[in-house]
Design a protein around this motif. Structure first.
Motif, PDB file in Angstrom:
ATOM      1  N   LYS A 540       0.844  -1.206   0.000  1.00 41.08           N
ATOM      2  CA  LYS A 540       0.000   0.000   0.000  1.00 41.08           C
ATOM      3  C   LYS A 540       0.877   1.254   0.000  1.00 41.08           C
ATOM      4  CE  LYS A 540      -3.784  -0.164   2.699  1.00 41.08           C
ATOM      5  NZ  LYS A 540      -4.573  -0.471   3.939  1.00 41.08           N
ATOM      6  N   LEU A 543       2.018   1.851  -3.494  1.00 36.87           N
ATOM      7  CA  LEU A 543       0.967   2.481  -4.308  1.00 36.87           C
ATOM      8  C   LEU A 543       0.773   3.943  -3.902  1.00 36.87           C
ATOM      9  CD1 LEU A 543      -1.292   2.444  -6.421  1.00 36.87           C
ATOM     10  CD2 LEU A 543      -2.813   1.458  -4.704  1.00 36.87           C
ATOM     11  N   ILE A 653       1.111  -2.816  -9.762  1.00 35.87           N
ATOM     12  CA  ILE A 653       1.338  -2.116  -8.493  1.00 35.87           C
ATOM     13  C   ILE A 653       0.044  -2.080  -7.680  1.00 35.87           C
ATOM     14  CG2 ILE A 653       1.971   0.118  -7.472  1.00 35.87           C
ATOM     15  CD1 ILE A 653       3.614   0.598 -10.082  1.00 35.87           C
ATOM     16  N   ILE A 654      -1.082  -1.974  -8.385  1.00 41.03           N
ATOM     17  CA  ILE A 654      -2.365  -1.805  -7.690  1.00 41.03           C
ATOM     18  C   ILE A 654      -2.867  -3.108  -7.050  1.00 41.03           C
ATOM     19  CG2 ILE A 654      -4.832  -1.396  -8.130  1.00 41.03           C
ATOM     20  CD1 ILE A 654      -4.056   0.869 -10.002  1.00 41.03           C
TER      21      ILE A 654
END
Ligand code: F58
Ligand code: PLP
Length: 831
Positions: A540, A543, A653-654
């Motif tokens: 997280k 991101l 990445i998400i």
């Protein structure tokens, strides 16, 4: 260190690997510098970032080529059946990290580059995405290519080498702006141009009937126009480099690059007209989404790559076989949706007109060779070409389609006794719609197997679009639920989670992803849960950094990352999610005393340039984000971000960074979804409808570990029969009504208060996508999730169960099912 763990795993069956002496950092460093010097012409001291990318790619490529030749030789020697996957789209993304990781070279290359002060991660990020696809369909083709190589299926991908892939999206003043995508500007070191592998493709002209003595009349197509299809080959490396398959993409070129007569007489522009017209065929990917792109150029693209691929299949077959009569024993051709469906008519033409087969024998070979995958039930997405266009561009193929149709109709009426209404429904020619060729019907009748991409979707295919064809051929439709490759979507995208799982259960899951189930029991182990949560936290943060860099907005990694990323479409219901955000915004302000779970709602996705409603939804998301994010009374409890330019690299990445995955399509509309699988595999909980593969995800992860809400597909159909209006629901639900009033009255668009007026008034008149009908269930389910966030142990245990139970959704499993049930080919590798 992470990838070291992943790659240090013992090789399951000890098959061919590169000589380990050549994989040490010294050798690799020397080879990279050699490439820099002799292929790029730079000293290491003078090399720039892109030079390092190119040199590293070339050094890796050399190793792949050895494996590539070995694979080709082995397949040729064994005479195994080959699988040709025909797809207009291959949404591959970046290739370097995937290749390095599958070859087990990550750590030595990292070390080799470090000797010159170069970071592998930086180099990997420079590579442009190969964005040769729109979304799920194209990405599935890419996962399937990787899984065919990884499971040992001799696969051959055929597609188009678009010069410009899917457009780049920017957001300006909240609205989508489309910019050209230029992935080839720095050259493409992965591809090999094969000028010796090229075929002539015809268009237009006429069909002549040739009568030779003692023979029945033969039809010969005399095209008015011809272009050249030139092959560009890219190696597709499987896990551990054991098999390398080929992706062959076609590029269009003029037969005569310049019309010298015209040039010499001073017409310098006219001299290039032919060449421009030819090259236009493969210049741009159509940015369509669930809408048929009905232009002539699109039909030209479809025929161009179908014909080139079939000519190539035939040429390669005849190099090893005496005739085409055993084609179906040696080759299976999968049609990825109807985009290559003209192949059915083209193969018939090649067999009958060029290779002298009898019609019925040719038809048998054709049907035995092809199979077809359907990816949508949306009527507006089903391809149907005006007869006059088809006839003008492909006159012989049109005749063949009429002849196939006559046979199908004869069988339906004489043998099976279907009435006229049913015959009209199955006909390859739609007589009621300005006369059109129905590509779905053509693909269906020309294939021995037709599949849907999730259990629900397959059942709905039988009941809706192919109802009467299913009645006529009841054994033809089967299900093959989609999957995703765990190499790219877990091991490469989430190295920390891969390392954690390896530590916990050993490396066996790297070779057989179903073994990931062994972490299921660890959901009860608080130490494991904490480490699992720590990995999520780092992802997280990663991101959050990207959001900070790209959008100059900060998001707090301790909030719920609630993410909906996918193409923007009404049926995917990003609008429902935005309405919920607005209602939540309202409640946070009116009830500050309540214990609201902090949330960041993240959106990303592209709208088709001509899809006005979808563009409005993007604009609304950005308008809502601006207002909520700048309102201090929200106290950081809610943030909304729309990240521009969603693509494969951003998805990587998400997916690992999500706490909550939004899979909220109107039930019955999402054929499968694959984003849903990637999120859950990476430990996100899903809030979703009973749609597409969500249904099977529920079965695998268990009802305690997924948050299902809303109308079922059956209930949606029933409600549509009763009413289309959303009015009574809106009037009965103050939360929904107030959110809609706010949107409609311009609260979020003060610069243009009427901007969303019609978006909202539409809902009152026609709640086609069940946004109003599902709102309350969605809201209530989100609040259950808020409450769960307050019990982090429970949340994390569910997240672990999701990762543990998603192994079945690997594209290795999908590919094995296709290989066993449809292709009757491979796999060599039983893992
Ligand atoms: C998608 N289709 C489905 N089409 O919507 C999705 O549910 C499924 O998971 C996926 O296929 C894979 O099976 C899809 O992505 C397109 O992108 C078409 C491209 C050509 C123009 C029309 C849309
Ligand atoms: N686009 C990209 C870039 C993706 O990576 C994916 C899936 O991962 C999709 C589209 C398909 O998403 P969905 O299945 O949610 O429609």
């Amino acid at each position: 260190a992470t990838r070291k763990t992943a790659e240090a795993a013992p090789n399951g069956n000890g098959a061919a690997k590169p000589d380990p002496r050549l994989n040490d950092p010294d050798t690799l460093a020397r080879q990279i510098v050699e490439k820099l010097t002799y292929s790029i012409g730079k000293h290491p001291e003078a090399a720039r970032k892109y030079d390092w990318l190119r040199a590293t790619t070339l050094a890796v490529r050399d190793r792949i080529i050895d494996h590539w030749f070995e694979s080709a030789d082995r397949i040729a020697a064994s005479g195994e059946k080959q699988v040709c996957y025909l797809s207009m789209e291959f949404l591959i993304g970046r290739m370097l990290r995937d290749a390095i990781s599958n070859l087990g070279l990550t750590e030595p290359i990292r070390e080799a580059l470090a000797r010159y002060g170069v970071e592998l991660d930086m180099v990997e990020l420079l590579e442009p995405d190969a964005a040769l696809g729109n979304g799920g369909l194209g990405r599935l083709a890419a996962c399937f290519m990787e899984s065919m190589a990884s499971t040992g299926v001799p696969g051959f991908g055929y597609g188009i080498r678009y010069v410009h892939g899917f457009f780049r999206q920017e957001i300006a003043d909240g609205a989508q702006v489309e910019l050209p995508e230029t992935w080839l500007v720095h050259g493409n070191p992965w591809e090999f141009e094969r000028r010796d592998c090229s075929y002539e493709i015809g268009f237009g002209g006429k069909v002549v009937s040739l009568q030779e003595q003692g023979h029945p009349a033969r039809q010969v197509w005399r095209p008015a126009e011809r272009v050249l299809a030139v092959a560009f080959d890219t190696p597709m490396v499987g896990w551990r480099g054991e098999q390398v398959n080929t992706l062959r993409l076609w590029s269009a070129q003029a037969l005569d690059p310049i019309l010298l007569d015209a040039f010499n007489s001073g017409d310098h522009i006219g001299a290039l007209v032919e060449s421009n017209k030819a090259e236009a065929i493969t210049r741009v990917l159509y940015p369509a989404d669930s809408h048929q792109a009905g232009q002539e150029l699109r039909l030209r693209q479809e025929y161009f790559f179908s014909s080139a691929s079939l000519q190539d299949v035939i040429k390669r077959h005849l190099e090893k076989n005496e005739s085409l009569s055993n084609l179906a024993d040696k080759v299976a051709i999968q049609l990825n949706d109807t985009h290559p469906a003209v192949s059915v008519a083209e193969l018939m033409r090649l067999l009958v007109d060029v290779h002298g087969f009898e019609w019925s024998a040719a038809w048998e070979i054709t049907r035995a060779t092809f199979s077809y995958t359907n990816h949508t039930l949306l009527p507006e997405a089903l391809e149907h070409w005006p007869i006059h266009l088809f006839e003008r561009l492909l006159p012989r193929q049109m005749q063949i389609i009429y002849a196939i149709n006559a046979d199908v109709i004869r069988e339906a009426s004489q043998d099976k006794g279907l009435d006229d209404a049913k015959i009209a429904a199955i006909s390859l020619v739609d007589e009621g719609n300005g006369r059109r060729v129905r590509m779905g019907q053509l693909a269906f009748v020309g294939s021995h197997a037709v599949n849907g991409v999730s259990a629900l979707h397959t059942e709905l295919m039988k009941e809706t679009v192919f109802h009467h064809l299913h009645e006529l051929y009841p054994d033809r439709i089967e299900n093959k639920t989609n999957g995703v490759t765990p190499r790219r979507w877990l091991m490469q995208a989430n190295p920390d989670l891969t390392a954690l799982i390896t530590d916990a259960i050993g490396p066996g899951f790297l070779d057989n992803i179903e073994k990931i189930r062994d972490i299921d029991a660890l959901a009860d182990d608080s130490g494991f849960r904490e480490r699992f949560a720590a990995v999520k936290r780092r992802n997280k943060e990663r991101l959050a950094d990207v959001v900070g860099e790209r959008m100059a907005t900060s998001v707090d990694p301790s909030a719920i990352f609630d993410i909906q990323v996918k193409r923007i479409h009404e049926y995917k219901r990003q609008f429902l999610n935005i309405i919920e955000a607005i209602a939540l915004y309202d409640q946070i302000r009116t009830h500050p005393e309540q214990n609201w779970a902090p949330r960041v709602k993240i959106f990303a996705g592209k709208a088709a340039p001509s899809y006005a409603q979808a563009k409005q939804i993007i604009h609304l998301a950005n308008d809502v984000a601006r207002m909520i994010n700048s309102d201090p009374s929200v106290r950081g409890l809610l943030k909304v971000v729309f990240i521009p330019n969603y693509n494969v690299s951003l998805a990587e990445i998400i997916m690992p960074a999500a706490d909550l995955s939004e899979q909220i399509s109107t039930a019955g509309l999402e054929a499968s979804g694959t984003g849903n699988m990637k999120f859950a595999l990476n430990g996100a909980l899903t809030i979703g409808t009973l749609d597409g593969a969500n249904v099977e995800m529920l079965e695998h992860v268990g009802e305690d570990n997924i948050f299902i809400f809303g109308l079922t597909a059956e209930q949606v159909a029933e409600r549509r029969r009763e009413t289309h209006s959303g009015r009574s629901i809106i009037e009965g639900q103050p939360l929904l009504r107030e959110a809609l009033d706010a949107i409609s009255s311009g609260v979020f668009s003060p610069d243009e208060p009427s901007r969303y007026h019609s978006l909202v008034s539409n809902l009152y008149n026609n709640d086609w996508w069940m946004i109003c009908a599902d709102f309350k269930a969605y809201w209530d389910t989100q609040r259950r999730l808020d409450a769960l966030w307050d019990r982090p142990d429970e949340w994390q245990a569910k997240a672990v169960h999701n990762t543990a139970r998603m192994g079945w959704f690997s594209s290795d499993r999908s590919i094995r099912e296709y290989a066993r049930d449809i292709w009757k080919a491979g796999p060599r590798n039983g893992r």
